[in-house]
Design a protein around this motif. Structure first.
Motif, PDB file in Angstrom:
ATOM      1  N   GLU A   1       0.815  -1.222   0.000  1.00  0.00           N
ATOM      2  CA  GLU A   1       0.000   0.000   0.000  1.00  0.00           C
ATOM      3  C   GLU A   1       0.847   1.271   0.000  1.00  0.00           C
ATOM      4  O   GLU A   1       0.519   2.250  -0.666  1.00  0.00           O
ATOM      5  CB  GLU A   1      -0.945   0.002   1.208  1.00  0.00           C
ATOM      6  N   ARG A   2       1.946   1.262   0.743  1.00  0.00           N
ATOM      7  CA  ARG A   2       2.806   2.442   0.825  1.00  0.00           C
ATOM      8  C   ARG A   2       3.398   2.780  -0.544  1.00  0.00           C
ATOM      9  O   ARG A   2       3.386   3.938  -0.974  1.00  0.00           O
ATOM     10  CB  ARG A   2       3.925   2.205   1.835  1.00  0.00           C
ATOM     11  N   LEU A   3       3.886   1.780  -1.245  1.00  0.00           N
ATOM     12  CA  LEU A   3       4.473   2.022  -2.565  1.00  0.00           C
ATOM     13  C   LEU A   3       3.414   2.442  -3.585  1.00  0.00           C
ATOM     14  O   LEU A   3       3.667   3.278  -4.448  1.00  0.00           O
ATOM     15  CB  LEU A   3       5.223   0.777  -3.043  1.00  0.00           C
ATOM     16  N   LEU A   4       2.223   1.867  -3.477  1.00  0.00           N
ATOM     17  CA  LEU A   4       1.143   2.273  -4.378  1.00  0.00           C
ATOM     18  C   LEU A   4       0.775   3.741  -4.146  1.00  0.00           C
ATOM     19  O   LEU A   4       0.549   4.490  -5.103  1.00  0.00           O
ATOM     20  CB  LEU A   4      -0.080   1.377  -4.186  1.00  0.00           C
ATOM     21  N   ARG A   5       0.733   4.156  -2.869  1.00  0.00           N
ATOM     22  CA  ARG A   5       0.469   5.569  -2.566  1.00  0.00           C
ATOM     23  C   ARG A   5       1.562   6.457  -3.159  1.00  0.00           C
ATOM     24  O   ARG A   5       1.290   7.536  -3.671  1.00  0.00           O
ATOM     25  CB  ARG A   5       0.403   5.785  -1.051  1.00  0.00           C
ATOM     26  N   ASP A   6       2.814   5.998  -3.091  1.00  0.00           N
ATOM     27  CA  ASP A   6       3.935   6.780  -3.629  1.00  0.00           C
ATOM     28  C   ASP A   6       3.786   7.044  -5.128  1.00  0.00           C
ATOM     29  O   ASP A   6       4.180   8.099  -5.621  1.00  0.00           O
ATOM     30  CB  ASP A   6       5.271   6.075  -3.392  1.00  0.00           C
ATOM     31  N   ILE A   7       3.240   6.080  -5.844  1.00  0.00           N
ATOM     32  CA  ILE A   7       3.080   6.278  -7.299  1.00  0.00           C
ATOM     33  C   ILE A   7       1.694   6.813  -7.661  1.00  0.00           C
ATOM     34  O   ILE A   7       1.400   7.047  -8.825  1.00  0.00           O
ATOM     35  CB  ILE A   7       3.401   4.997  -8.099  1.00  0.00           C
ATOM     36  N   GLY A   8       0.852   7.002  -6.632  1.00  0.00           N
ATOM     37  CA  GLY A   8      -0.417   7.682  -6.852  1.00  0.00           C
ATOM     38  C   GLY A   8      -1.560   6.830  -7.356  1.00  0.00           C
ATOM     39  O   GLY A   8      -2.464   7.342  -8.021  1.00  0.00           O
ATOM     40  N   ILE A   9      -1.542   5.531  -7.061  1.00  0.00           N
ATOM     41  CA  ILE A   9      -2.686   4.695  -7.442  1.00  0.00           C
ATOM     42  C   ILE A   9      -3.157   3.892  -6.241  1.00  0.00           C
ATOM     43  O   ILE A   9      -2.427   3.710  -5.269  1.00  0.00           O
ATOM     44  CB  ILE A   9      -2.361   3.745  -8.631  1.00  0.00           C
ATOM     45  N   ASP A  10      -4.390   3.437  -6.309  1.00  0.00           N
ATOM     46  CA  ASP A  10      -4.931   2.631  -5.216  1.00  0.00           C
ATOM     47  C   ASP A  10      -4.871   1.148  -5.583  1.00  0.00           C
ATOM     48  O   ASP A  10      -4.522   0.772  -6.692  1.00  0.00           O
ATOM     49  CB  ASP A  10      -6.355   3.064  -4.870  1.00  0.00           C
ATOM     50  N   ARG A  11      -5.218   0.302  -4.613  1.00  0.00           N
ATOM     51  CA  ARG A  11      -5.140  -1.150  -4.811  1.00  0.00           C
ATOM     52  C   ARG A  11      -6.066  -1.622  -5.928  1.00  0.00           C
ATOM     53  O   ARG A  11      -5.700  -2.483  -6.722  1.00  0.00           O
ATOM     54  CB  ARG A  11      -5.490  -1.847  -3.490  1.00  0.00           C
ATOM     55  N   ALA A  12      -7.245  -1.033  -6.044  1.00  0.00           N
ATOM     56  CA  ALA A  12      -8.197  -1.455  -7.085  1.00  0.00           C
ATOM     57  C   ALA A  12      -7.629  -1.180  -8.487  1.00  0.00           C
ATOM     58  O   ALA A  12      -7.738  -2.019  -9.381  1.00  0.00           O
ATOM     59  CB  ALA A  12      -9.523  -0.740  -6.909  1.00  0.00           C
ATOM     60  N   THR A  13      -7.010  -0.038  -8.652  1.00  0.00           N
ATOM     61  CA  THR A  13      -6.408   0.291  -9.947  1.00  0.00           C
ATOM     62  C   THR A  13      -5.252  -0.655 -10.252  1.00  0.00           C
ATOM     63  O   THR A  13      -5.093  -1.110 -11.385  1.00  0.00           O
ATOM     64  CB  THR A  13      -5.915   1.759  -9.953  1.00  0.00           C
ATOM     65  N   ALA A  14      -4.458  -0.965  -9.233  1.00  0.00           N
ATOM     66  CA  ALA A  14      -3.340  -1.890  -9.412  1.00  0.00           C
ATOM     67  C   ALA A  14      -3.850  -3.273  -9.813  1.00  0.00           C
ATOM     68  O   ALA A  14      -3.296  -3.914 -10.715  1.00  0.00           O
ATOM     69  CB  ALA A  14      -2.518  -1.979  -8.135  1.00  0.00           C
ATOM     70  N   ARG A  15      -4.913  -3.735  -9.165  1.00  0.00           N
ATOM     71  CA  ARG A  15      -5.493  -5.041  -9.528  1.00  0.00           C
ATOM     72  C   ARG A  15      -6.038  -5.030 -10.953  1.00  0.00           C
ATOM     73  O   ARG A  15      -5.870  -5.995 -11.693  1.00  0.00           O
ATOM     74  CB  ARG A  15      -6.613  -5.400  -8.557  1.00  0.00           C
ATOM     75  N   PHE A  16      -6.708  -3.940 -11.312  1.00  0.00           N
ATOM     76  CA  PHE A  16      -7.263  -3.829 -12.656  1.00  0.00           C
ATOM     77  C   PHE A  16      -6.155  -3.901 -13.703  1.00  0.00           C
ATOM     78  O   PHE A  16      -6.263  -4.627 -14.693  1.00  0.00           O
ATOM     79  CB  PHE A  16      -8.049  -2.527 -12.797  1.00  0.00           C
ATOM     80  N   GLU A  17      -5.081  -3.148 -13.508  1.00  0.00           N
ATOM     81  CA  GLU A  17      -3.961  -3.167 -14.457  1.00  0.00           C
ATOM     82  C   GLU A  17      -3.312  -4.545 -14.511  1.00  0.00           C
ATOM     83  O   GLU A  17      -2.968  -5.036 -15.580  1.00  0.00           O
ATOM     84  CB  GLU A  17      -2.916  -2.120 -14.073  1.00  0.00           C
ATOM     85  N   ALA A  18      -3.130  -5.162 -13.346  1.00  0.00           N
ATOM     86  CA  ALA A  18      -2.480  -6.474 -13.287  1.00  0.00           C
ATOM     87  C   ALA A  18      -3.322  -7.562 -13.949  1.00  0.00           C
ATOM     88  O   ALA A  18      -2.785  -8.549 -14.444  1.00  0.00           O
ATOM     89  CB  ALA A  18      -2.191  -6.837 -11.845  1.00  0.00           C
ATOM     90  N   SER A  19      -4.640  -7.361 -13.995  1.00  0.00           N
ATOM     91  CA  SER A  19      -5.513  -8.389 -14.570  1.00  0.00           C
ATOM     92  C   SER A  19      -5.590  -8.320 -16.097  1.00  0.00           C
ATOM     93  O   SER A  19      -6.121  -9.240 -16.716  1.00  0.00           O
ATOM     94  CB  SER A  19      -6.923  -8.273 -13.983  1.00  0.00           C
ATOM     95  N   LYS A  20      -5.037  -7.272 -16.691  1.00  0.00           N
ATOM     96  CA  LYS A  20      -5.069  -7.168 -18.146  1.00  0.00           C
ATOM     97  C   LYS A  20      -4.231  -8.256 -18.774  1.00  0.00           C
ATOM     98  O   LYS A  20      -3.184  -8.644 -18.247  1.00  0.00           O
ATOM     99  CB  LYS A  20      -4.564  -5.795 -18.598  1.00  0.00           C
ATOM    100  N   GLY A  21      -4.659  -8.748 -19.909  1.00  0.00           N
ATOM    101  CA  GLY A  21      -3.961  -9.813 -20.600  1.00  0.00           C
ATOM    102  C   GLY A  21      -2.710  -9.354 -21.338  1.00  0.00           C
ATOM    103  O   GLY A  21      -2.398  -8.165 -21.381  1.00  0.00           O
ATOM    104  N   TYR A  22      -2.027 -10.302 -21.909  1.00  0.00           N
ATOM    105  CA  TYR A  22      -0.789 -10.048 -22.649  1.00  0.00           C
ATOM    106  C   TYR A  22      -1.006  -9.069 -23.807  1.00  0.00           C
ATOM    107  O   TYR A  22      -0.172  -8.228 -24.072  1.00  0.00           O
ATOM    108  CB  TYR A  22      -0.247 -11.386 -23.169  1.00  0.00           C
ATOM    109  N   TRP A  23      -2.123  -9.182 -24.505  1.00  0.00           N
ATOM    110  CA  TRP A  23      -2.371  -8.355 -25.696  1.00  0.00           C
ATOM    111  C   TRP A  23      -3.079  -7.033 -25.388  1.00  0.00           C
ATOM    112  O   TRP A  23      -3.374  -6.282 -26.282  1.00  0.00           O
ATOM    113  CB  TRP A  23      -3.187  -9.146 -26.716  1.00  0.00           C
ATOM    114  N   SER A  24      -3.334  -6.763 -24.106  1.00  0.00           N
ATOM    115  CA  SER A  24      -4.031  -5.526 -23.735  1.00  0.00           C
ATOM    116  C   SER A  24      -3.079  -4.371 -23.596  1.00  0.00           C
ATOM    117  O   SER A  24      -1.969  -4.477 -23.252  1.00  0.00           O
ATOM    118  CB  SER A  24      -4.781  -5.712 -22.438  1.00  0.00           C
TER     119      SER A  24
END
Length: 79
Positions: free
Chosen positions: A56-79
């Protein structure tokens, strides 16, 4: 015969618009672009995996929340 004269004579000649050298060059360009795109996608997928592992601390440092991080991480290879 000068070089310029040779070039002019060649330009006037009935030369085919297709050559093996040109085809090989075009194919090499297509392959190079394909490899570059695959490398970029692989790097993006790796970055997304790393993003999902940040706390959470590092996510705050880059200005995104956990939900946004999960959304980005869930994108596929071709996204």
């Amino acid at each position: 015969m000068s070089t310029l004269s040779s070039v002019r004579a060649f330009a006037r000649a009935e030369a085919p618009s297709f050559s093996v050298g040109r085809a090989v060059s075009l194919l090499a360009g297509v392959v190079a672009v394909g490899i570059e795109k695959a490398m970029t996608r692989t790097e993006l997928a790796r970055s997304r995996r790393q993003l999902s592992q940040l706390d959470e601390r590092l996510l705050r440092d880059i200005g995104i929340d956990r939900a946004t991080a999960r959304f980005e991480a869930s994108k596929g290879y071709w996204s």
